[in-house]
Design an enzyme around this catalytic site. Structure first.
Site, short mmCIF file in Angstrom:
data_model
loop_
_atom_site.label_atom_id
_atom_site.label_comp_id
_atom_site.label_asym_id
_atom_site.label_seq_id
_atom_site.Cartn_x
_atom_site.Cartn_y
_atom_site.Cartn_z
N PHE A 129 -15.56 3.90 6.72
CA PHE A 129 -14.18 4.27 6.38
C PHE A 129 -13.91 4.20 4.87
CE2 PHE A 129 -14.18 -0.28 7.59
CZ PHE A 129 -13.67 -0.86 6.43
N GLU A 151 -9.70 -10.38 -7.77
CA GLU A 151 -8.65 -9.37 -7.59
C GLU A 151 -7.48 -9.52 -8.56
OE1 GLU A 151 -9.32 -8.37 -2.86
OE2 GLU A 151 -7.54 -9.49 -3.46
N TYR A 167 -12.26 -2.04 -3.86
CA TYR A 167 -12.77 -2.19 -2.48
C TYR A 167 -14.30 -2.04 -2.43
CZ TYR A 167 -8.26 -2.44 0.03
OH TYR A 167 -7.04 -2.83 0.55
N HIS A 214 -2.10 -5.41 1.52
CA HIS A 214 -3.40 -6.03 1.27
C HIS A 214 -3.16 -7.47 0.82
CE1 HIS A 214 -7.27 -7.05 -0.57
NE2 HIS A 214 -6.54 -7.55 -1.54
N LYS A 272 0.83 -1.21 0.00
CA LYS A 272 0.00 0.00 0.00
C LYS A 272 0.87 1.27 0.00
CE LYS A 272 -3.96 -2.25 2.26
NZ LYS A 272 -4.97 -2.14 3.34
N ARG A 283 2.21 -6.60 9.05
CA ARG A 283 1.53 -5.41 9.59
C ARG A 283 2.12 -4.99 10.93
NH1 ARG A 283 -4.49 -7.03 7.37
NH2 ARG A 283 -4.43 -5.70 5.52
N ASN A 289 -2.04 0.18 6.91
CA ASN A 289 -1.55 -1.11 7.42
C ASN A 289 -0.67 -1.87 6.42
OD1 ASN A 289 -3.54 -1.87 5.69
ND2 ASN A 289 -4.85 -2.84 7.21
N ARG A 303 -2.30 -14.31 4.25
CA ARG A 303 -3.09 -13.65 5.30
C ARG A 303 -2.40 -13.81 6.66
NH1 ARG A 303 -7.03 -9.98 3.92
NH2 ARG A 303 -7.87 -10.33 6.01
N THR A 335 -5.75 -6.94 10.72
CA THR A 335 -5.96 -5.67 10.04
C THR A 335 -5.35 -4.51 10.83
OG1 THR A 335 -8.04 -6.56 9.19
CG2 THR A 335 -7.75 -4.18 9.02
P1 ATP Z 1 -7.22 -5.81 3.09
O1 ATP Z 1 -8.54 -6.07 2.42
O2 ATP Z 1 -6.61 -4.46 2.70
O3 ATP Z 1 -6.26 -6.95 2.88
P2 ATP Z 1 -8.30 -6.69 5.61
O4 ATP Z 1 -8.95 -7.77 4.79
O5 ATP Z 1 -7.43 -7.11 6.74
O6 ATP Z 1 -7.44 -5.73 4.67
P3 ATP Z 1 -10.77 -5.24 5.53
O7 ATP Z 1 -11.81 -5.36 6.58
O8 ATP Z 1 -10.99 -5.91 4.21
O9 ATP Z 1 -9.37 -5.70 6.18
O10 ATP Z 1 -10.53 -3.68 5.31
C1 ATP Z 1 -9.91 -3.19 4.12
C2 ATP Z 1 -8.98 -2.05 4.48
O11 ATP Z 1 -9.76 -0.95 4.94
C3 ATP Z 1 -8.03 -2.33 5.64
O12 ATP Z 1 -6.89 -3.04 5.28
C4 ATP Z 1 -7.70 -0.94 6.10
O13 ATP Z 1 -6.73 -0.31 5.23
C5 ATP Z 1 -9.05 -0.25 5.95
N1 ATP Z 1 -9.82 -0.32 7.18
C6 ATP Z 1 -10.41 -1.41 7.72
N2 ATP Z 1 -11.06 -1.14 8.85
C7 ATP Z 1 -10.86 0.19 9.06
C8 ATP Z 1 -11.27 1.11 10.07
N3 ATP Z 1 -12.02 0.73 11.10
N4 ATP Z 1 -10.88 2.39 9.93
C9 ATP Z 1 -10.14 2.81 8.88
N5 ATP Z 1 -9.72 1.99 7.89
C10 ATP Z 1 -10.07 0.71 7.98
MG MG Z 2 -10.06 -7.37 3.03
#
Ligand code: ATP
Ligand code: MG
Length: 139
Positions: free
Chosen positions: A58, A127, A50, A116, A10, A103, A113, A86, A92
């Site tokens: 968010f 994806e 996304y 992805h 990212k 992370r 973080n 993962r 996350t």
């Molecule tokens: P990713 O999809 O990026 O691999 P993830 O699967 O661990 O991450 P998701 O729940 O899919 O988490 O959220 C996608 C992304 O949105 C997170 O990686 C983070 O950058 C952002 N995000 C998630 N939760 C929050 C939050 N509460 N506040 C701000 N940003 C958030």
């Molecule tokens: Mg995700």
């Protein structure tokens, strides 16, 4: 089962010059890098990528973050690559991620973080072609 997964380094990780360390870790953990490119995502691309999160509070902030600088898009291959990646990424929220995960090492907040990763085979099937054509992937 041999699998492919999409990783994104990212904008925060690229900005802080953690890309080399993260890619080295992928190879150390036995992933093969099948495809790789640097991109500045458009807003529409980030929103589409996304889209599952579009109702979340968010979402707008996440999209702004993802277009704030270059990302590095990577297709990784290994046995059970999706789950393995993962696990390597960690939770996350970097504060909750296990020690030595990407992370924990490189993320700074639940939003910034560092990486992805596709979270299921179905997600990976969406994806990977979102960013790569088949000729760009050396499986
Ligand atoms: P990713 O999809 O990026 O691999 P993830 O699967 O661990 O991450 P998701 O729940 O899919 O988490 O959220 C996608 C992304 O949105 C997170 O990686 C983070 O950058 C952002 N995000 C998630 N939760 C929050 C939050 N509460 N506040 C701000 N940003 C958030
Ligand atoms: Mg995700």
């Amino acid at each position: 089962m041999m699998e492919q997964t999409l990783a994104i380094l990212k904008p925060d990780a690229v900005r802080k010059k953690f890309s080399g360390a993260i890619l080295a870790r992928y190879e150390k953990e036995g992933f093969r890098i099948c495809a790789l490119k640097t991109r500045l995502l458009s807003k529409a691309e980030a929103e589409g990528f996304y889209a599952v999160h579009r109702e979340r509070p968010f979402f707008a902030s996440l999209v702004d973050f993802m277009v704030s600088g270059p990302v590095i898009l990577v297709v990784l291959q290994k046995e059970n690559a999706i789950l393995a990646h993962r696990q390597l990424m960690g939770a996350t929220d970097p504060a909750k991620a296990e020690k030595e995960t990407l992370r924990a090492l490189y993320g700074e907040s639940i939003e910034y973080n560092a990486v992805h990763g596709s979270d299921s085979a179905e997600t990976a099937r969406f994806e990977i072609p979102y960013f790569f054509s088949t000729v760009e992937i050396v499986g």
